[in-house]
Design a protein around this motif. Structure first.
Motif, PDB file in Angstrom:
ATOM      1  N   GLY A   1      23.605  62.298  35.568  1.00  9.40           N
ATOM      2  CA  GLY A   1      23.536  63.576  36.269  1.00  9.40           C
ATOM      3  C   GLY A   1      23.974  64.734  35.389  1.00  9.40           C
ATOM      4  O   GLY A   1      24.217  65.826  35.879  1.00  9.40           O
ATOM      5  N   LYS A   4      28.286  63.354  32.450  1.00 12.11           N
ATOM      6  CA  LYS A   4      28.834  62.514  31.386  1.00 12.11           C
ATOM      7  C   LYS A   4      27.735  62.183  30.394  1.00 12.11           C
ATOM      8  O   LYS A   4      26.578  62.010  30.772  1.00 12.11           O
ATOM      9  CB  LYS A   4      29.388  61.203  31.965  1.00 12.11           C
ATOM     10  CG  LYS A   4      30.704  61.375  32.702  1.00 12.11           C
ATOM     11  CD  LYS A   4      31.215  60.053  33.247  1.00 12.11           C
ATOM     12  CE  LYS A   4      32.463  60.305  34.084  1.00 12.11           C
ATOM     13  NZ  LYS A   4      32.619  59.313  35.146  1.00 12.11           N
ATOM     14  N   TRP A   6      26.962  59.447  27.125  1.00 13.89           N
ATOM     15  CA  TRP A   6      27.460  58.238  26.488  1.00 13.89           C
ATOM     16  C   TRP A   6      26.478  57.755  25.422  1.00 13.89           C
ATOM     17  O   TRP A   6      25.313  58.108  25.435  1.00 13.89           O
ATOM     18  CB  TRP A   6      27.699  57.127  27.532  1.00 13.89           C
ATOM     19  CG  TRP A   6      26.455  56.713  28.259  1.00 13.89           C
ATOM     20  CD1 TRP A   6      25.994  57.204  29.445  1.00 13.89           C
ATOM     21  CD2 TRP A   6      25.484  55.755  27.832  1.00 13.89           C
ATOM     22  NE1 TRP A   6      24.803  56.613  29.787  1.00 13.89           N
ATOM     23  CE2 TRP A   6      24.469  55.712  28.824  1.00 13.89           C
ATOM     24  CE3 TRP A   6      25.379  54.920  26.716  1.00 13.89           C
ATOM     25  CZ2 TRP A   6      23.365  54.873  28.728  1.00 13.89           C
ATOM     26  CZ3 TRP A   6      24.257  54.080  26.617  1.00 13.89           C
ATOM     27  CH2 TRP A   6      23.277  54.060  27.617  1.00 13.89           C
ATOM     28  N   SER A  32      32.726  63.868  28.935  1.00 14.67           N
ATOM     29  CA  SER A  32      32.239  64.509  30.158  1.00 14.67           C
ATOM     30  C   SER A  32      32.210  66.013  30.000  1.00 14.67           C
ATOM     31  O   SER A  32      32.965  66.586  29.217  1.00 14.67           O
ATOM     32  CB  SER A  32      33.142  64.140  31.345  1.00 14.67           C
ATOM     33  OG  SER A  32      34.432  64.681  31.157  1.00 14.67           O
ATOM     34  N   SER A 178      22.567  54.699  42.699  1.00 17.75           N
ATOM     35  CA  SER A 178      21.512  54.686  41.677  1.00 17.75           C
ATOM     36  C   SER A 178      21.994  53.846  40.504  1.00 17.75           C
ATOM     37  O   SER A 178      23.169  53.464  40.437  1.00 17.75           O
ATOM     38  CB  SER A 178      21.217  56.109  41.191  1.00 17.75           C
ATOM     39  OG  SER A 178      22.343  56.599  40.466  1.00 17.75           O
ATOM     40  N   ILE A 179      21.098  53.569  39.565  1.00 14.71           N
ATOM     41  CA  ILE A 179      21.476  52.822  38.358  1.00 14.71           C
ATOM     42  C   ILE A 179      22.540  53.596  37.588  1.00 14.71           C
ATOM     43  O   ILE A 179      23.477  53.021  37.041  1.00 14.71           O
ATOM     44  CB  ILE A 179      20.230  52.565  37.472  1.00 14.71           C
ATOM     45  CG1 ILE A 179      19.292  51.591  38.194  1.00 14.71           C
ATOM     46  CG2 ILE A 179      20.627  51.981  36.123  1.00 14.71           C
ATOM     47  CD1 ILE A 179      17.940  51.416  37.541  1.00 14.71           C
ATOM     48  N   GLU A 180      22.402  54.923  37.562  1.00 11.94           N
ATOM     49  CA  GLU A 180      23.389  55.779  36.873  1.00 11.94           C
ATOM     50  C   GLU A 180      24.789  55.595  37.456  1.00 11.94           C
ATOM     51  O   GLU A 180      25.763  55.454  36.731  1.00 11.94           O
ATOM     52  CB  GLU A 180      22.997  57.258  37.002  1.00 11.94           C
ATOM     53  CG  GLU A 180      22.175  57.773  35.854  1.00 11.94           C
ATOM     54  CD  GLU A 180      22.113  59.299  35.839  1.00 11.94           C
ATOM     55  OE1 GLU A 180      22.501  59.935  36.824  1.00 11.94           O
ATOM     56  OE2 GLU A 180      21.680  59.832  34.813  1.00 11.94           O
ATOM     57  N   TYR A 181      24.874  55.613  38.798  1.00  7.96           N
ATOM     58  CA  TYR A 181      26.175  55.461  39.449  1.00  7.96           C
ATOM     59  C   TYR A 181      26.760  54.072  39.172  1.00  7.96           C
ATOM     60  O   TYR A 181      27.954  53.929  38.968  1.00  7.96           O
ATOM     61  CB  TYR A 181      26.056  55.673  40.965  1.00  7.96           C
ATOM     62  CG  TYR A 181      26.147  57.126  41.380  1.00  7.96           C
ATOM     63  CD1 TYR A 181      27.383  57.766  41.461  1.00  7.96           C
ATOM     64  CD2 TYR A 181      24.996  57.856  41.686  1.00  7.96           C
ATOM     65  CE1 TYR A 181      27.468  59.096  41.831  1.00  7.96           C
ATOM     66  CE2 TYR A 181      25.070  59.191  42.057  1.00  7.96           C
ATOM     67  CZ  TYR A 181      26.308  59.813  42.130  1.00  7.96           C
ATOM     68  OH  TYR A 181      26.399  61.125  42.488  1.00  7.96           O
ATOM     69  N   ARG A 182      25.880  53.044  39.185  1.00  5.59           N
ATOM     70  CA  ARG A 182      26.371  51.696  38.923  1.00  5.59           C
ATOM     71  C   ARG A 182      26.917  51.586  37.504  1.00  5.59           C
ATOM     72  O   ARG A 182      27.957  51.006  37.254  1.00  5.59           O
ATOM     73  CB  ARG A 182      25.258  50.664  39.133  1.00  5.59           C
ATOM     74  CG  ARG A 182      25.805  49.224  39.041  1.00  5.59           C
ATOM     75  CD  ARG A 182      24.741  48.143  39.062  1.00  5.59           C
ATOM     76  NE  ARG A 182      23.990  48.191  40.293  1.00  5.59           N
ATOM     77  CZ  ARG A 182      22.663  48.342  40.326  1.00  5.59           C
ATOM     78  NH1 ARG A 182      21.971  48.472  39.208  1.00  5.59           N
ATOM     79  NH2 ARG A 182      22.021  48.361  41.463  1.00  5.59           N
ATOM     80  N   MET A 183      26.198  52.174  36.547  1.00 11.02           N
ATOM     81  CA  MET A 183      26.637  52.140  35.152  1.00 11.02           C
ATOM     82  C   MET A 183      27.968  52.882  34.978  1.00 11.02           C
ATOM     83  O   MET A 183      28.867  52.414  34.280  1.00 11.02           O
ATOM     84  CB  MET A 183      25.567  52.780  34.261  1.00 11.02           C
ATOM     85  CG  MET A 183      25.846  52.663  32.779  1.00 11.02           C
ATOM     86  SD  MET A 183      24.597  53.535  31.821  1.00 11.02           S
ATOM     87  CE  MET A 183      23.275  52.353  31.857  1.00 11.02           C
ATOM     88  N   ASP A 184      28.084  54.027  35.638  1.00 16.15           N
ATOM     89  CA  ASP A 184      29.320  54.813  35.568  1.00 16.15           C
ATOM     90  C   ASP A 184      30.496  53.984  36.082  1.00 16.15           C
ATOM     91  O   ASP A 184      31.573  53.947  35.480  1.00 16.15           O
ATOM     92  CB  ASP A 184      29.157  56.095  36.395  1.00 16.15           C
ATOM     93  CG  ASP A 184      30.326  57.045  36.236  1.00 16.15           C
ATOM     94  OD1 ASP A 184      30.826  57.196  35.097  1.00 16.15           O
ATOM     95  OD2 ASP A 184      30.765  57.630  37.241  1.00 16.15           O
TER      96      ASP A 184
END
Length: 207
Positions: A1, A4, A6, A32, A178-184
């Motif tokens: 989003g 952050k 990485w 971040s 989302s995949i982003e939230y899971r990765m975070d």
């Protein structure tokens, strides 16, 4: 989003567990824009067969280097700290090799998953409703053959297999917006905590 950023950087380190199970060393670099995360470098392993990630932790603590946004970034100091962090690789992989050699009984596997996912003592009283039952069943399935690499000699019926069932669930399957939230979550949040808990529980089996 956009909050952050990485990157994964190869360290050139690699190890192979029995049955040609390859694990490579990386540095997870992150920062971040909203101040919620210090600029961080964490030595991380990636298991090739399933892309499961695990922060290198010895003595129960992750060797992350953190630079708060309020301080000046000193590359030389960080380089020195990174050198120390990356040098932990051999000791860490020695322990992972021990996990791959440690055969696990069915009751040990259940106790492991209960303590990691359900916060219950392995020998404590079972309530009728198990908290987190969906996660428990899924991780069990991953361990018993549904997980990528779960039937390899290094993982089948071993403590290494237990650990990878949890890391695969956290990295690839845990419910998230989302995949982003899971990765975070898997790298910086609750998912990371679950993985570290699983690592400590697995290492306790070979202590």
């Amino acid at each position: 989003g956009g909050r952050k950023f990485w990157a994964l950087a190869r360290t050139g380190q690699s190890a192979t567990l029995k049955g040609n199970d390859e694990v490579n060393g990386y540095l997870l670099l992150a920062t971040s824009c909203d101040g919620t995360l210090a600029t961080t470098a964490t030595p991380t392993t990636v298991r090739v067969v399933c892309n499961n990630t695990l922060a290198i932790a010895l003595d129960g603590t992750t060797r992350a280097i953190k630079v708060p946004h309020s301080t000046r970034f000193d590359p030389q100091t960080v380089k020195k700290q990174l050198g120390i962090a990356v040098s932990q690789w051999d000791g860490f992989m020695y322990r992972m090799r021990a996990l791959s050699e440690r055969k696990v009984q069915w009751h040990e596997a259940m106790g492991f998953f209960m303590s990691v996912l359900c916060n219950t003592a392995p020998d404590g009283p079972l309530t009728e409703v198990i908290p987190n039952e969906r996660a428990l069943r899924r991780v069990q399935n991953l361990y018993e053959g549904a997980g990528r690499g779960s039937t390899m000699a290094s993982a089948s019926g071993t403590a290494w297999g237990l650990l990878n069932a949890v890391t695969e669930y956290v990295d690839h399957e845990r419910r998230a917006r989302s995949i982003e939230y899971r990765m975070d979550s898997a790298w910086f949040g609750q998912g990371a905590s679950i993985k570290q808990k699983a690592l400590c529980a697995a290492l306790a089996l070979v202590a």
